[in-house]
Design an enzyme around this catalytic site. Structure first.
Site, PDB file in Angstrom:
ATOM      1  N   ALA A 159      40.644  35.804  34.437  1.00  0.00           N
ATOM      2  CA  ALA A 159      39.342  35.597  33.803  1.00  0.00           C
ATOM      3  C   ALA A 159      39.283  36.160  32.388  1.00  0.00           C
ATOM      4  O   ALA A 159      38.270  36.040  31.714  1.00  0.00           O
ATOM      5  CB  ALA A 159      38.262  36.253  34.656  1.00  0.00           C
ATOM      6  N   ASN A 231      40.279  43.126  38.836  1.00  0.00           N
ATOM      7  CA  ASN A 231      41.700  42.849  38.576  1.00  0.00           C
ATOM      8  C   ASN A 231      41.946  42.754  37.076  1.00  0.00           C
ATOM      9  O   ASN A 231      43.007  43.127  36.574  1.00  0.00           O
ATOM     10  CB  ASN A 231      42.114  41.550  39.276  1.00  0.00           C
ATOM     11  CG  ASN A 231      42.124  41.713  40.777  1.00  0.00           C
ATOM     12  OD1 ASN A 231      43.056  42.295  41.329  1.00  0.00           O
ATOM     13  ND2 ASN A 231      41.075  41.252  41.448  1.00  0.00           N
ATOM     14  N   HIS A 261      33.011  39.490  30.303  1.00  0.00           N
ATOM     15  CA  HIS A 261      34.027  40.524  30.098  1.00  0.00           C
ATOM     16  C   HIS A 261      34.125  40.764  28.595  1.00  0.00           C
ATOM     17  O   HIS A 261      34.449  39.843  27.840  1.00  0.00           O
ATOM     18  CB  HIS A 261      35.388  40.078  30.630  1.00  0.00           C
ATOM     19  CG  HIS A 261      35.386  39.784  32.102  1.00  0.00           C
ATOM     20  ND1 HIS A 261      35.144  40.749  33.053  1.00  0.00           N
ATOM     21  CD2 HIS A 261      35.586  38.629  32.791  1.00  0.00           C
ATOM     22  CE1 HIS A 261      35.204  40.207  34.249  1.00  0.00           C
ATOM     23  NE2 HIS A 261      35.465  38.928  34.126  1.00  0.00           N
TER      24      HIS A 261
HETATM   25  N1  LIG Z   1      42.910  38.311  37.681  1.00  0.00           N
HETATM   26  C1  LIG Z   1      41.693  37.793  37.735  1.00  0.00           C
HETATM   27  O1  LIG Z   1      41.080  37.490  36.712  1.00  0.00           O
HETATM   28  C2  LIG Z   1      41.057  37.552  39.065  1.00  0.00           C
HETATM   29  C3  LIG Z   1      41.705  37.858  40.237  1.00  0.00           C
HETATM   30  N2  LIG Z   1      41.132  37.556  41.443  1.00  0.00           N
HETATM   31  C4  LIG Z   1      41.914  37.847  42.649  1.00  0.00           C
HETATM   32  O2  LIG Z   1      42.184  36.631  43.313  1.00  0.00           O
HETATM   33  C5  LIG Z   1      41.897  36.770  44.692  1.00  0.00           C
HETATM   34  C6  LIG Z   1      41.518  35.420  45.267  1.00  0.00           C
HETATM   35  O3  LIG Z   1      40.295  35.002  44.701  1.00  0.00           O
HETATM   36  P1  LIG Z   1      39.468  33.792  45.352  1.00  0.00           P
HETATM   37  O4  LIG Z   1      40.323  32.583  45.455  1.00  0.00           O
HETATM   38  O5  LIG Z   1      38.199  33.713  44.603  1.00  0.00           O
HETATM   39  O6  LIG Z   1      39.208  34.376  46.819  1.00  0.00           O
HETATM   40  P2  LIG Z   1      38.809  33.586  48.142  1.00  0.00           P
HETATM   41  O7  LIG Z   1      38.222  34.600  49.058  1.00  0.00           O
HETATM   42  O8  LIG Z   1      38.022  32.377  47.804  1.00  0.00           O
HETATM   43  O9  LIG Z   1      40.213  33.096  48.734  1.00  0.00           O
HETATM   44  C7  LIG Z   1      41.219  33.956  49.189  1.00  0.00           C
HETATM   45  C8  LIG Z   1      42.198  33.136  50.034  1.00  0.00           C
HETATM   46  O10 LIG Z   1      43.359  33.913  50.352  1.00  0.00           O
HETATM   47  C9  LIG Z   1      43.643  33.777  51.760  1.00  0.00           C
HETATM   48  N3  LIG Z   1      44.397  34.944  52.190  1.00  0.00           N
HETATM   49  C10 LIG Z   1      43.980  36.221  52.276  1.00  0.00           C
HETATM   50  N4  LIG Z   1      44.999  37.018  52.651  1.00  0.00           N
HETATM   51  C11 LIG Z   1      46.072  36.225  52.800  1.00  0.00           C
HETATM   52  C12 LIG Z   1      47.423  36.454  53.147  1.00  0.00           C
HETATM   53  N5  LIG Z   1      47.867  37.682  53.452  1.00  0.00           N
HETATM   54  N6  LIG Z   1      48.282  35.413  53.201  1.00  0.00           N
HETATM   55  C13 LIG Z   1      47.851  34.178  52.896  1.00  0.00           C
HETATM   56  N7  LIG Z   1      46.579  33.885  52.526  1.00  0.00           N
HETATM   57  C14 LIG Z   1      45.713  34.909  52.494  1.00  0.00           C
HETATM   58  C15 LIG Z   1      42.293  33.598  52.398  1.00  0.00           C
HETATM   59  O11 LIG Z   1      42.389  33.030  53.669  1.00  0.00           O
HETATM   60  C16 LIG Z   1      41.661  32.644  51.356  1.00  0.00           C
HETATM   61  O12 LIG Z   1      42.150  31.332  51.541  1.00  0.00           O
HETATM   62  C17 LIG Z   1      40.791  37.834  44.741  1.00  0.00           C
HETATM   63  O13 LIG Z   1      40.774  38.507  45.986  1.00  0.00           O
HETATM   64  C18 LIG Z   1      41.175  38.759  43.624  1.00  0.00           C
HETATM   65  O14 LIG Z   1      42.093  39.749  44.099  1.00  0.00           O
HETATM   66  C19 LIG Z   1      39.909  36.971  41.532  1.00  0.00           C
HETATM   67  C20 LIG Z   1      39.217  36.683  40.384  1.00  0.00           C
HETATM   68  C21 LIG Z   1      39.712  36.977  39.060  1.00  0.00           C
HETATM   69  O1  LIG Z   2      36.760  36.519  37.939  1.00  0.00           O
HETATM   70  C1  LIG Z   2      36.404  37.464  37.213  1.00  0.00           C
HETATM   71  O2  LIG Z   2      35.566  37.329  36.303  1.00  0.00           O
HETATM   72  C2  LIG Z   2      37.069  38.804  37.303  1.00  0.00           C
HETATM   73  C3  LIG Z   2      37.384  39.256  38.664  1.00  0.00           C
HETATM   74  O3  LIG Z   2      36.743  38.911  39.633  1.00  0.00           O
HETATM   75  C4  LIG Z   2      38.534  40.169  38.835  1.00  0.00           C
HETATM   76  O4  LIG Z   2      39.145  40.550  37.828  1.00  0.00           O
HETATM   77  O5  LIG Z   2      38.849  40.519  39.981  1.00  0.00           O
END
Ligand SMILES: NC(=O)C1=CN([C@@H]2O[C@H](COP(=O)(O)OP(=O)(O)OC[C@H]3O[C@@H](n4cnc5c(N)ncnc54)[C@H](O)[C@@H]3O)[C@@H](O)[C@H]2O)C=CC1
Ligand SMILES: O=C([O-])CC(=O)C(=O)O
Length: 311
Positions: A159, A231, A261
């Site tokens: 993000a 994150n 952000h």
């Molecule tokens: N770097 C960044 O800017 C961001 C990072 N994130 C990270 O990305 C992750 C995912 O975000 P979303 O897709 O929005 O979450 P979400 O909750 O919509 O989807 C997560 C998916 O991962 C699956 N899952 C969970 N543990 C698992 C495992 N051990 N093996 C296989 N599948 C597994 C779940 O069943 C689900 O399909 C967040 O938890 C967060 O850590 C999220 C937003 C921003």
């Molecule tokens: O999606 C975003 O804006 C940021 C976020 O959730 C993360 O860094 O985990």
């Protein structure tokens, strides 16, 4: 010269080399990435397989986690209907067999659980749940010198933006200041470890109420205590040269229509300030809608034989 490289061209435009992408996670980010890969949005990249488990935010009723007033990104009207069933695999072994690069989009625990095996198998690993790397032991394990294996740990900006400038400036010398202020809809910031009164206070904030600072500290603690929100704090700290002194403030803003952000960086070459105001993802308002396209952009850079890119 400036014609679209992505949506118009597609794989069918004759990209010879193919990058097979394995996805861990099929929630808000994973399902968007899978659909885009099936549509040929990244020329030369194809969906190899998807490893997921359980109930996902993408298939759950959005109201369960949604902040009442948060707007969400509109569906892309021009996109052709995408097949919704993922190319599911049963386990990591099958995923690795189907992929040249693995994208983790499943949460910090999944990065910890699968990251070492992905790299040991010689696959590049594009991490989205970067906050897991706040754990020193995991960071060391995933970044051991590459001689013993060929997989590399790649960190997706997610993000955030402006990290190219942060990385470049950090090469010139240590920054004096690196700060991140993230502002989100309150419901997205509620954590299981919060006491009942704090969680209730966040949930009961209504438009017009004053914003509440829910965290003020360093990036490591932010990423650990807010694993689905901060994150980006860990990502910024790594981009700035793996700094321990990145200050992070997380703000719950009842009027927040967008997730904001603000990155502030002061180094030997100058001062930078980037502000991103992202629409929340329709399937998971805690996640910015920019994250899935950010994954696709990272993948585009990995396609072998690409003639040009903004590096
Ligand atoms: N770097 C960044 O800017 C961001 C990072 N994130 C990270 O990305 C992750 C995912 O975000 P979303 O897709 O929005 O979450 P979400 O909750 O919509 O989807 C997560 C998916 O991962 C699956 N899952 C969970 N543990 C698992 C495992 N051990 N093996 C296989 N599948 C597994 C779940 O069943 C689900 O399909 C967040 O938890 C967060 O850590 C999220 C937003 C921003
Ligand atoms: O999606 C975003 O804006 C940021 C976020 O959730 C993360 O860094 O985990």
């Amino acid at each position: 010269m400036f014609a679209s490289r992505y949506l118009e061209d597609g794989v069918a435009a004759g990209h010879g080399a193919v990058l097979r992408v394995g996805l861990i996670g099929h929630g808000a980010i994973g399902s968007s990435v899978a659909d885009a890969l099936r549509r040929g949005v990244v020329p030369g990249a194809v969906l190899g397989g998807v490893l997921t488990r359980g109930h996902t935010a993408a298939t759950a009723a959005p109201a369960a986690t949604a902040a009442p007033a948060a707007p969400t990104a509109p569906a892309t009207p021009a996109a052709p209907a995408a097949p919704s069933a993922p190319a599911r695999v049963r386990d990591l072994r099958e995923l690795l067999a189907s992929a040249d690069v693995v994208v983790e989009a499943a949460g910090q625990r999944a990065l910890r659980e699968h990251g070492p095996a992905v790299l040991a198998a010689g696959r590049d690993l594009l991490a989205v749940s970067v906050g897991a790397l706040a754990d020193e032991a995991l960071f060391r394990e995933l970044t051991r010198p590459a001689a013993a294996r060929s997989g590399r740990l790649l960190i997706c900006p997610g993000a955030l933006g402006g990290l190219d400038a942060v990385r470049a400036a950090a090469l010139a010398g240590p920054p004096a200041t690196v700060r991140l202020t993230s502002t989100k809809a309150p419901a997205s910031l509620v954590q299981p470890w919060m006491d009942g009164a704090t969680a209730d206070r966040l949930r009961s904030l209504r438009p017009g109420d004053e914003p509440v600072t829910v965290f003020d500290g360093d990036a490591r603690e932010a990423a650990t205590r807010f694993p689905r929100n901060a994150n980006v704090a860990a990502t910024l700290a790594l981009a700035a040269g793996d700094r321990a002194d990145v200050r992070v403030r997380l703000v719950a803003a009842p009027d927040a229509r967008l997730t904001r952000h603000v990155v502030e960086f002061a180094g030997p070459l100058g001062e930078y300030r980037f502000e991103l105001a992202n629409l929340p993802d329709p399937a998971n308002p805690a996640t910015s809608a920019l994250v899935a396209p950010a994954v696709l952009r990272s993948l585009a850079d990995l396609v072998p034989g690409v003639a040009w890119l903004v590096a």
